[in-house]
Design a protein around this motif. Structure first.
Motif, mmCIF file in Angstrom:
data_model
loop_
_atom_site.group_PDB
_atom_site.id
_atom_site.type_symbol
_atom_site.label_atom_id
_atom_site.label_comp_id
_atom_site.label_asym_id
_atom_site.label_seq_id
_atom_site.Cartn_x
_atom_site.Cartn_y
_atom_site.Cartn_z
ATOM 1 N N LEU A 82 13.667 36.586 69.226
ATOM 2 C CA LEU A 82 13.693 36.241 67.811
ATOM 3 C C LEU A 82 12.254 36.301 67.314
ATOM 4 O O LEU A 82 11.436 35.443 67.643
ATOM 5 N N ASN A 83 11.948 37.309 66.516
ATOM 6 C CA ASN A 83 10.569 37.598 66.127
ATOM 7 C C ASN A 83 10.289 37.156 64.698
ATOM 8 O O ASN A 83 11.064 37.449 63.782
ATOM 9 N N ALA A 84 9.169 36.455 64.497
ATOM 10 C CA ALA A 84 8.753 35.986 63.172
ATOM 11 C C ALA A 84 7.593 36.824 62.670
ATOM 12 O O ALA A 84 6.511 36.816 63.259
ATOM 13 N N GLU A 85 7.785 37.548 61.579
ATOM 14 C CA GLU A 85 6.768 38.462 61.043
ATOM 15 C C GLU A 85 6.688 38.335 59.527
ATOM 16 O O GLU A 85 7.578 38.794 58.811
ATOM 17 N N MET A 86 5.659 37.651 59.024
ATOM 18 C CA MET A 86 5.448 37.487 57.589
ATOM 19 C C MET A 86 6.639 36.757 56.955
ATOM 20 O O MET A 86 7.584 37.384 56.501
ATOM 21 N N ILE A 87 6.574 35.442 56.910
ATOM 22 C CA ILE A 87 7.744 34.657 56.501
ATOM 23 C C ILE A 87 7.439 33.702 55.341
ATOM 24 O O ILE A 87 8.130 32.692 55.186
ATOM 25 N N SER A 143 15.157 34.679 49.036
ATOM 26 C CA SER A 143 15.489 35.936 49.697
ATOM 27 C C SER A 143 14.680 36.117 50.968
ATOM 28 O O SER A 143 13.574 35.590 51.112
ATOM 29 N N ALA A 144 15.253 36.873 51.898
ATOM 30 C CA ALA A 144 14.593 37.201 53.162
ATOM 31 C C ALA A 144 15.292 38.429 53.728
ATOM 32 O O ALA A 144 16.206 38.981 53.113
ATOM 33 N N ALA A 145 14.852 38.854 54.901
ATOM 34 C CA ALA A 145 15.466 40.014 55.536
ATOM 35 C C ALA A 145 15.551 39.787 57.035
ATOM 36 O O ALA A 145 14.743 39.052 57.617
ATOM 37 N N LEU A 146 16.550 40.414 57.644
ATOM 38 C CA LEU A 146 16.733 40.366 59.091
ATOM 39 C C LEU A 146 16.717 41.794 59.602
ATOM 40 O O LEU A 146 17.693 42.531 59.438
ATOM 41 N N LEU A 147 15.611 42.206 60.190
ATOM 42 C CA LEU A 147 15.516 43.546 60.746
ATOM 43 C C LEU A 147 16.248 43.607 62.074
ATOM 44 O O LEU A 147 16.147 42.694 62.891
ATOM 45 N N PRO A 201 11.316 54.358 53.582
ATOM 46 C CA PRO A 201 10.089 55.080 53.939
ATOM 47 C C PRO A 201 9.042 54.239 54.664
ATOM 48 O O PRO A 201 8.154 54.790 55.308
ATOM 49 N N GLU A 202 9.095 52.910 54.561
ATOM 50 C CA GLU A 202 8.109 52.079 55.253
ATOM 51 C C GLU A 202 8.329 52.041 56.762
ATOM 52 O O GLU A 202 7.408 51.717 57.506
ATOM 53 N N GLY A 203 9.546 52.333 57.221
ATOM 54 C CA GLY A 203 9.805 52.236 58.653
ATOM 55 C C GLY A 203 9.490 50.848 59.192
ATOM 56 O O GLY A 203 8.965 50.690 60.297
ATOM 57 N N TRP A 204 9.845 49.827 58.427
ATOM 58 C CA TRP A 204 9.433 48.450 58.735
ATOM 59 C C TRP A 204 9.961 47.954 60.085
ATOM 60 O O TRP A 204 9.299 47.168 60.773
ATOM 61 N N TYR A 205 11.129 48.418 60.483
ATOM 62 C CA TYR A 205 11.706 47.985 61.757
ATOM 63 C C TYR A 205 10.788 48.322 62.926
ATOM 64 O O TYR A 205 10.749 47.599 63.921
ATOM 65 N N LEU A 260 9.163 40.257 53.992
ATOM 66 C CA LEU A 260 8.787 41.594 53.541
ATOM 67 C C LEU A 260 7.380 41.663 52.922
ATOM 68 O O LEU A 260 6.664 40.678 52.841
ATOM 69 N N LEU A 261 7.013 42.883 52.530
ATOM 70 C CA LEU A 261 5.663 43.145 52.045
ATOM 71 C C LEU A 261 5.456 42.628 50.621
ATOM 72 O O LEU A 261 6.397 42.317 49.900
ATOM 73 N N HIS A 262 4.176 42.596 50.232
ATOM 74 C CA HIS A 262 3.795 42.170 48.883
ATOM 75 C C HIS A 262 2.449 42.798 48.554
ATOM 76 O O HIS A 262 1.817 43.442 49.406
ATOM 77 N N LYS A 263 1.978 42.623 47.340
ATOM 78 C CA LYS A 263 0.769 43.312 46.887
ATOM 79 C C LYS A 263 -0.488 42.879 47.623
ATOM 80 O O LYS A 263 -1.503 43.599 47.615
ATOM 81 N N ASP A 264 -0.481 41.727 48.277
ATOM 82 C CA ASP A 264 -1.656 41.251 48.996
ATOM 83 C C ASP A 264 -1.651 41.644 50.467
ATOM 84 O O ASP A 264 -2.580 41.297 51.210
ATOM 85 N N TYR A 265 -0.623 42.351 50.884
ATOM 86 C CA TYR A 265 -0.484 42.763 52.285
ATOM 87 C C TYR A 265 -1.694 43.575 52.727
ATOM 88 O O TYR A 265 -2.096 44.533 52.069
#
Length: 502
Positions: A372-377, A384-388, A426-430, A451-456
C-alpha cells in the motif's frame, strides 16, 4: 559496507538521537502498547501529529532531501528516530532501521565544450545536453523550422547538425515527461537515423516554461542502481536543448557546431528506512503487509522567486507523515499479520530505493502479501483522491482493490478519480511511484494519491499549502485497507492474467 554507512550517518547527524534498536534492559523497560476497545485504532491517526511531522520533514532544515546527498541521509535518520519513538521495531539490515544501497550517477564533465558559430555555450547553463554521452562533433548546422517531414525533406541533413524549434505544452500543463522523454527522444532518433550527427532543439515560448522548470533534471545527469541501463555510456550524436532566446541566432545560415562532450560516473549512498510492528497471530505474523512511501525530493536547485529549496511537502513529506501515523495506529493495536513499513530512498532518481528493496527485501519476498503505497496525499479538492492500480491494465489484484474500495466507503468516502490510472493518460502516473517494482513481481500493489498540482516539483511545494484534514483522511483510508489485509484469514489474491502495457 553497511557498517561504514552507519558510521557515516552517525557523524552527519551529530546532536540527533540515531534510531538504533534498543537493547538489554532498555527493551524490557519499554511500556507495552496501549490497548483500545475499538475494532481498529484509526483514532491514533491525529491531525496534530501529521502536521508536526510534515512541517519537520518538509521544512528548510533538510534542504529538500535530495536523493544521494547528506540531506537525504539526515532526513532518513530523523525518520528512523520517529520509528523508535513510536515503538516500531527495526527491520532493516543488521538489527537497524536502515538498508543502505549505492546509486550510480553519470553526468557531463565540467570540461565539456560546446559552441555554435561564435556563441560559446556553457553546458547545462546556456545549453542542456539531454543524455550524458560521449560525443565529438564538428559539423555545419542547418535549420529546419519546426522539423516537419516536409521541412526536413527540403534539406540535406546527412553529416550535419540539425536545428529545429521545439514546441511545448500549454504553460499550465505538467505533462513534461511525455514531451521530454517521448517526443524529443523519438524525433532525435529519427533525425539521427536519417544522417544527422547532432540535434539542436530551440524552445518556443511554451517550451521555455518547461526549460525553466525541468532543465534542472538534466543538470544532475542520470541515476541508476549499479549496472542499470542508465549507467551505460556510449559515444552518440548529442541532443542539445537551447532556450528561446537562442532562436534569433540559431536560424542564421553557415554556422558550425563544435562539441566535445565527456562524462564521469560515480556512486553515492542512499538508504531505505524499514520498521515493523509484529503481528499477533502465531501463523499469520510471518506474513507482511507493506506500507510504502519515499522520503526524498529534489533538494537545492535554481531559485524561483528567490527560493532555491525544493521542499517537496506534498511530494512526498505527506506520504511520510501519513505512514508514520499508520505506524502509530498499528503500535497501538497490532494486526494479525505483521505491518512492515518501508520509506524508500532515491525515488525521484528512478524508483531506486523500491527497486533495490523489492529485489533484496529484509523479509522473505514471498511473505509480502500486499503493498500500500502513499504518494502525494495532501492537495487538490478536499473530497477527491485516486487509487492507482485499481483498473486494467494496472490492476494486479481485484481482491486488494475491493478491500481498498470498502475501506474508502467505511472511512473518508472520497470521490475517486479514475482518469489518471488509465493506460491512455499521458502522464503515465502509474509508472512513477514505488508500488511499481512490487507490482512487476506479482505482489498485489496499489498507490494512494491526490494527484499533481501546479506546485509539483517547484519550490512552492511548501508545507503550509497542504490540506491537513484531507491528508488525515487519506491516511485513514490507507490504514483501514491495511487493517483489513492484516486481519482476514486469506492474503489478497493476485490477478492471474496481470500484464502491464509497458
Amino acid at each position: 559496507m553497511n557498517q561504514v554507512y552507519r558510521t557515516t550517518i552517525g557523524l552527519l547527524v551529530s546532536g540527533l538521537t540515531i534510531a538504533m534498536p534498543l537493547s538489554g534492559s532498555a527493551q524490557q523497560k519499554k511500556p507495552a502498547p496501549k490497548k483500545t476497545t475499538s475494532a481498529d485504532a484509526r483514532d491514533a491517526i491525529r491531525e496534530s501529529d501529521l502536521k508536526r511531522d510534515l512541517f519537520a520533514l518538509a521544512g528548510d532544515h533538510y534542504r529538500g532531501r535530495e536523493g544521494g546527498t547528506l540531506d537525504e541521509l539526515r532526513a532518513s535518520a530523523w525518520i528512523a528516530e520517529q520509528m523508535r519513538a513510536i515503538g516500531a521495531q527495526p527491520a532493516g539490515d543488521d538489527g537497524t532501521y536502515f538498508q543502505f544501497f549505492h546509486i550510480q550517477r553519470t553526468r557531463i564533465t565540467k570540461g565539456s565544450r560546446l559552441s555554435i558559430g561564435n556563441h560559446q555555450l556553457k553546458v547545462n547553463e546556456d545549453a542542456i545536453i539531454t543524455v550524458p554521452g560521449i560525443s565529438s562533433v564538428n559539423a555545419p548546422m542547418v535549420f529546419v523550422g519546426t522539423g516537419t517531414p516536409e521541412e526536413v525533406a527540403k534539406v540535406d541533413i546527412k553529416g550535419k547538425a540539425v536545428a529545429l524549434v521545439f514546441s511545448g505544452t500549454p504553460p499550465a500543463s505538467t505533462i513534461f515527461r511525455y514531451f521530454l522523454n517521448t517526443t524529443m527522444r523519438t524525433r532525435s532518433a529519427e533525425l539521427v537515423k536519417a544522417g544527422a550527427v547532432a540535434v539542436v532543439y530551440v524552445s518556443d515560448a511554451r517550451a521555455q516554461e518547461i526549460f525553466n522548470r525541468w532543465g534542472t533534471i538534466y543538470e544532475r545527469g542520470r541515476y541508476d542502481l549499479p549496472g542499470g541501463p542508465n549507467t551505460k555510456v556510449a559515444e552518440q550524436a548529442p541532443t542539445i536543448w537551447l532556450p528561446e532566446s537562442a532562436l534569433s541566432w540559431v536560424q542564421q545560415a553557415g554556422q558550425q557546431l563544435v562539441a566535445s562532450i565527456n562524462v564521469e560516473s560515480f556512486s553515492y549512498p542512499s538508504v531505505n528506512i524499514v520498521a515493523k510492528v509484529p503481528g499477533t497471530d502465531a501463523k499469520l505474523k510471518a506474513e507482511n503487509v507493506l506500507f510504502s512511501t519515499h522520503q526524498d525530493h529534489d533538494g537545492v536547485r535554481r531559485a524561483v522567486a528567490g527560493d532555491s529549496i525544493w521542499n517537496g511537502a506534498d511530494d512526498n513529506a505527506t506520504g511520510c507523515a501519513g505512514t508514520l501515523a499508520v505506524m502509530r495506529a498499528f503500535v497501538k493495536k497490532p494486526g494479525r499479520r505483521t505491518a512492515l513499513f518501508v520509506f524508500h530512498g532515491a525515488e525521484e532518481r528512478g524508483l531506486l530505493g523500491s527497486r533495490y528493496y523489492s529485489a533484496t527485501p529484509t523479509v522473505p519476498k514471498e511473505s509480502i502479501v500486499a503493498v500500500l503505497n502513499a504518494e502525494m496525499i495532501g492537495r487538490n479538492a478536499p473530497d477527491s483522491a485516486a487509487l492507482l492500480g485499481s483498473q486494467r491494465p494496472h490492476r494486479n489484484s481485484q481482491d486488494l482493490v475491493n478491500l481498498a474500495m470498502t475501506a474508502n466507503q467505511t472511512g473518508p468516502k472520497f470521490k475517486l478519480d479514475t482518469l489518471w490510472d488509465k493506460a491512455t493518460h499521458p502522464e503515465g502516473w502509474y509508472f512513477r511511484s514505488d508500488h511499481l517494482p512490487y507490482a512487476r513481481l506479482g505482489i498485489p500493489a496499489i498507490c494512494y494519491t491526490t494527484l499533481l498540482h501546479k506546485d509539483y516539483h517547484t519550490p512552492k511545494d511548501e508545507p503550509d499549502r497542504i490540506n491537513i484534514a484531507k491528508m488525515a483522511n487519506v491516511t485513514r483510508w490507507i490504514y483501514l485497507t491495511g487493517w483489513a489485509v492484516a486481519n482476514r484469514d486469506q492474503r489478497p489474491t493476485p490477478d492471474k492474467d496481470f500484464k502491464l502495457e509497458r
